[in-house]
Design a protein around this motif. Structure first.
Motif, PDB file in Angstrom:
ATOM      1  N   ASN A  39       0.784  29.505 -35.898  1.00 38.61           N
ATOM      2  CA  ASN A  39       1.935  29.424 -36.788  1.00 38.61           C
ATOM      3  C   ASN A  39       3.161  30.010 -36.105  1.00 38.61           C
ATOM      4  N   ALA A  40       4.273  30.040 -36.815  1.00 38.83           N
ATOM      5  CA  ALA A  40       5.529  30.478 -36.218  1.00 38.83           C
ATOM      6  C   ALA A  40       5.510  31.939 -35.812  1.00 38.83           C
ATOM      7  N   GLU A  41       4.679  32.751 -36.458  1.00 36.63           N
ATOM      8  CA  GLU A  41       4.660  34.186 -36.166  1.00 36.63           C
ATOM      9  C   GLU A  41       3.664  34.551 -35.068  1.00 36.63           C
ATOM     10  N   THR A  42       2.907  33.588 -34.590  1.00 32.96           N
ATOM     11  CA  THR A  42       1.878  33.887 -33.590  1.00 32.96           C
ATOM     12  C   THR A  42       2.505  34.324 -32.274  1.00 32.96           C
ATOM     13  N   ASN A  43       1.981  35.411 -31.707  1.00 35.61           N
ATOM     14  CA  ASN A  43       2.373  35.847 -30.372  1.00 35.61           C
ATOM     15  C   ASN A  43       1.406  35.217 -29.384  1.00 35.61           C
ATOM     16  N   PHE A  44       1.911  34.321 -28.550  1.00 40.42           N
ATOM     17  CA  PHE A  44       1.028  33.559 -27.680  1.00 40.42           C
ATOM     18  C   PHE A  44       0.449  34.401 -26.554  1.00 40.42           C
ATOM     19  N   THR A  45       1.064  35.511 -26.239  1.00 37.77           N
ATOM     20  CA  THR A  45       0.478  36.391 -25.235  1.00 37.77           C
ATOM     21  C   THR A  45      -0.864  36.920 -25.719  1.00 37.77           C
ATOM     22  N   GLU A  46      -0.897  37.365 -26.964  1.00 39.24           N
ATOM     23  CA  GLU A  46      -2.146  37.855 -27.541  1.00 39.24           C
ATOM     24  C   GLU A  46      -3.071  36.691 -27.900  1.00 39.24           C
ATOM     25  N   TYR A  47      -2.460  35.612 -28.405  1.00 36.56           N
ATOM     26  CA  TYR A  47      -3.267  34.472 -28.865  1.00 36.56           C
ATOM     27  C   TYR A  47      -4.056  33.851 -27.717  1.00 36.56           C
ATOM     28  N   ILE A  48      -3.389  33.601 -26.605  1.00 36.45           N
ATOM     29  CA  ILE A  48      -4.061  32.994 -25.452  1.00 36.45           C
ATOM     30  C   ILE A  48      -5.030  33.979 -24.819  1.00 36.45           C
ATOM     31  N   GLY A  49      -4.634  35.247 -24.808  1.00 37.06           N
ATOM     32  CA  GLY A  49      -5.542  36.248 -24.271  1.00 37.06           C
ATOM     33  C   GLY A  49      -6.848  36.295 -25.034  1.00 37.06           C
ATOM     34  N   GLU A  50      -6.762  36.219 -26.362  1.00 35.26           N
ATOM     35  CA  GLU A  50      -7.971  36.242 -27.171  1.00 35.26           C
ATOM     36  C   GLU A  50      -8.760  34.946 -27.023  1.00 35.26           C
TER      37      GLU A  50
END
Length: 680
Positions: free
Chosen positions: A638-649
């Motif tokens: 979603n718009a609030e997702t931080n992709f640094t953490e999202y992709i890391g996870e």
């Protein structure tokens, strides 16, 4: 639980150090003598027990602090993809910077949102990984893998571009860059609005490289554009009102109300009016332009539409000739009616020549050649006329009643056109006029109101071969042809089956037909001059130049507001073919120069309207498409997702090294508290 760097777990052997220190730490006590030690013995036993408990707790805190410190360096994580790569990676990120990405996503454009996402993706990887930042521009520096720092710098420099690439082409470029790297682990990311007209997923082959789709969607998908424009007549005339037809298109799902259209011409901006366009439809509006001078003209059409604005402006250019030259080739004497018509129109300059003294080299300078009452057409004249028509000229034939059929038919066959069969001396009346063709289009306000059509006392019957592509402009009442047109190459051949001589034809007495017929055959053209070109589509443009004779080497330059450049050029006779290539990437008017102070021509270039259609794939559509390809994967966020953490996870699971460091500090704090607060 898994570890990113399990080799650090060998450092857990250091846990033996605090145990050894604890076991071999012998503290020396001083002897103190008392007269009565019965009470001290009880105190000593109680204190010793409490010290042992505190020392064991301190030992445990130290061991836990050291253990979590080691675990922190080993970087444990939970979950993540089972096939997540281990080690350094090569990462390619495509950022769609086409014009459609200027649509708004909440408070910023889709392009700015894509740049933010791209930075977060880069930050999700280690400094030792390699990156490719790719855009629709296909710049040279974007074709190789670079460091993390350079990748972040490239992202900051991305700007909108008129270029549009299909996703299969993007995928091939990414594969080339990734295969050139030294890392076996490769993955790519696509940040785009995924317009349907460029998303050719069916042409993408399955490979081992994972392609992650990150869709960006605008708040609304409404857009109105100026699709195209063209003049109603192929030739623009001086001191007359010339109608410019403008096609406006609404790509949205709602009716576009009160779209303001304006025209800039001759240094003035004139409001044309407002139009409303139904959803998913187009509308053609007429813009009258009165031309008051000869030479090159440039203009600009504008509408007001937000936020996608690249297609709200349409540039165009056109040329108004100072004079229209007509050559009349006569057998013996001139026709006074032809002379009267051409001399009555100020822009026309007529030349009469006898068929025996023609200068073939001057044929290209005439817009119309009239064959008047020739008894025969020589093979040399026939060849020159055929070449003249193919290159864009117009020939009008009024045969002689004594015409040599063999020479005429040999001339007609070269085009090809229907041939003459015999001369029929009988009275006929013209019954209909093709008012949909250019010659007679918009000539008669009311065709049924006492329109005097011509008739003849003799005419040639013609063959009716379907392969000859005849376009009948006037027919007799019996259905046979009176006046016909044949498109050949870039020009037109017009044939009247009756002689112009008043003995056989009263056409000259029907001025409402005869005058516009001559006028519009002279200005007609099978190849209309383009008033605008499309950047990236029209790879070659051509123009005539009188300075090309003599065989000397010449260099043409195109100059616009963005600067000047030398296009690719190829010269054939008096015509030059220009190839602007990638040097031309901004819409506008470009002047063509051969000599520094003399404009040879003006060309208008507009951005490709392919990006005007904002119909995009939804996340559900992309998920369905991704399920059909083993290497495609949709990243749901979603718009609030931080992709640094999202992709890391996603790739490494939930990282626990930060928790390990926090627990290390916590156990060190516990040790300090035990030593300071627990007095024994």
């Amino acid at each position: 639980m898994q570890f990113l760097y399990p080799i650090f777990l060998t450092a857990l052997a250091a846990l033996a150090i605090p145990v050894i220190i604890h076991l071999f730490f012998f503290r020396k006590f001083k002897k103190v003598y008392f007269t009565n030690v019965h009470f001290l013995k009880e105190v000593k036993e109680e204190t010793s027990a409490r010290r042992k408990i505190r020392d064991l707790l301190v030992l445990l805190a130290r061991m836990m602090a050291l253990a979590f410190l080691v675990l922190g360096f080993a970087q444990p994580f939970l979950g993540g993809d089972e096939d997540a790569p281990v080690g350094n990676q090569s990462v390619s990120i495509f950022i769609d910077n086409s014009f459609s990405m200027s649509a708004l996503s909440e408070d910023v454009s889709l392009l700015e949102k894509a740049k933010i996402r791209a930075k977060e993706i880069v930050e999700a990887f280690s400094p030792d990984d390699e990156f490719q930042i790719l855009t629709n521009d296909f710049e040279g520096r974007h074709q190789r893998l670079v460091s993390k720092e350079n990748a972040l710098s490239f992202i900051d420099e991305i700007k909108p571009t008129p270029d549009v690439k299909e996703f299969s082409t993007i995928y091939e470029r990414q594969q080339q860059a990734l295969n050139s790297g030294k890392n076996p682990n490769m993955r790519s990311y696509w940040l785009s609005d995924f317009q349907k007209n460029v998303s050719d997923f069916s042409n993408i082959n399955d490979t081992l490289t994972e392609v992650n789709l990150i869709p960006l969607q605008s708040v609304q998908e409404n857009n109105v554009s100026i699709d195209s424009a063209w003049f109603e007549a192929p030739v623009q005339m001086l001191n007359q009102t010339n109608n410019l037809l403008v096609k406006l298109k609404n790509y949205g799902n709602e009716t576009a109300e009160n779209i303001r259209l304006s025209l800039q011409h001759e240094g003035q901006t004139k409001p044309v009016g407002t139009v409303s366009i139904e959803a998913q439809s187009s509308r053609i509006d007429t813009v009258p332009i009165t031309i008051l001078r000869t030479g090159w003209h440039e203009g600009q059409l504008n509408i007001t539409d937000y936020p996608v604005q690249f297609d709200d402006t349409y540039f165009f250019s056109f040329y108004v000739a100072e004079e229209i030259k007509v050559l009349t080739i006569n057998e013996n004497q001139e026709n006074p009616f032809l002379n009267a018509v051409f001399q009555s129109i100020p822009a026309f300059v007529q030349t009469n020549q006898n068929s025996n003294g023609l200068e073939y080299s001057k044929f290209p300078s005439y817009q119309l050649i009239v064959l008047n009452d020739l008894q025969s057409i020589s093979s040399g004249l026939a060849a020159e006329l055929n070449q003249y028509v193919n290159k864009g000229g117009n020939v009008l034939v009024f045969p002689s009643s004594k015409a040599d059929l063999n020479s005429y038919n040999s001339f007609f066959n070269a085009f090809p056109a229907n041939t003459f069969e015999r001369f029929n001396q009988s009275a006929k009346e013209v019954g209909s006029v093709n008012a949909n063709e250019f010659v007679f289009k918009d000539v008669f306000e009311n065709k049924s109101a006492n329109l005097k059509l011509p008739g003849s006392q003799g005419n040639f019957t013609t063959s009716r071969a379907s392969s000859r592509s005849e376009e009948v402009l006037m027919t007799y009442r019996d259905g046979s042809s009176y006046f016909s047109k044949y498109k050949t190459g870039q020009g037109n051949l017009y044939v009247c089956t009756a002689p112009l001589n008043e003995e056989f034809n009263n056409l000259v007495r029907s001025s409402e037909v005869f005058v516009p017929m001559l006028y519009k055959t002279a200005i007609s053209s099978a190849r209309e001059r383009k008033i605008a070109y499309t950047i990236g589509q029209d790879e070659t443009i051509d123009t005539e130049s009188p300075d090309l004779s003599g065989g000397k080497e010449v260099i043409f330059k195109l100059k616009g507001k963005q600067g000047e450049f030398i296009p690719g050029q190829r010269i054939v006779s008096s015509k030059v073919f220009l190839t602007p290539g990638e040097q031309l990437n901004q819409a506008g008017i470009y002047d063509l120069y051969l000599n520094p102070d003399e404009i040879e021509a003006k060309f208008a270039f507009n951005f490709d309207r392919q990006e005007s259609m904002l119909e995009c794939y939804t996340s559900e559509d992309l998920e369905s498409l991704a399920s059909q390809k083993t290497n495609l994967k949709l990243l749901k966020a979603n718009a609030e997702t931080n992709f640094t953490e999202y992709i890391g996870e996603k790739s490494q699971g939930i990282s626990l090294w930060k928790w390990c460091l926090m627990l290390t500090l916590a156990f060190l704090a516990i040790e300090g508290i035990l030593l300071r607060m627990w007095k024994v």
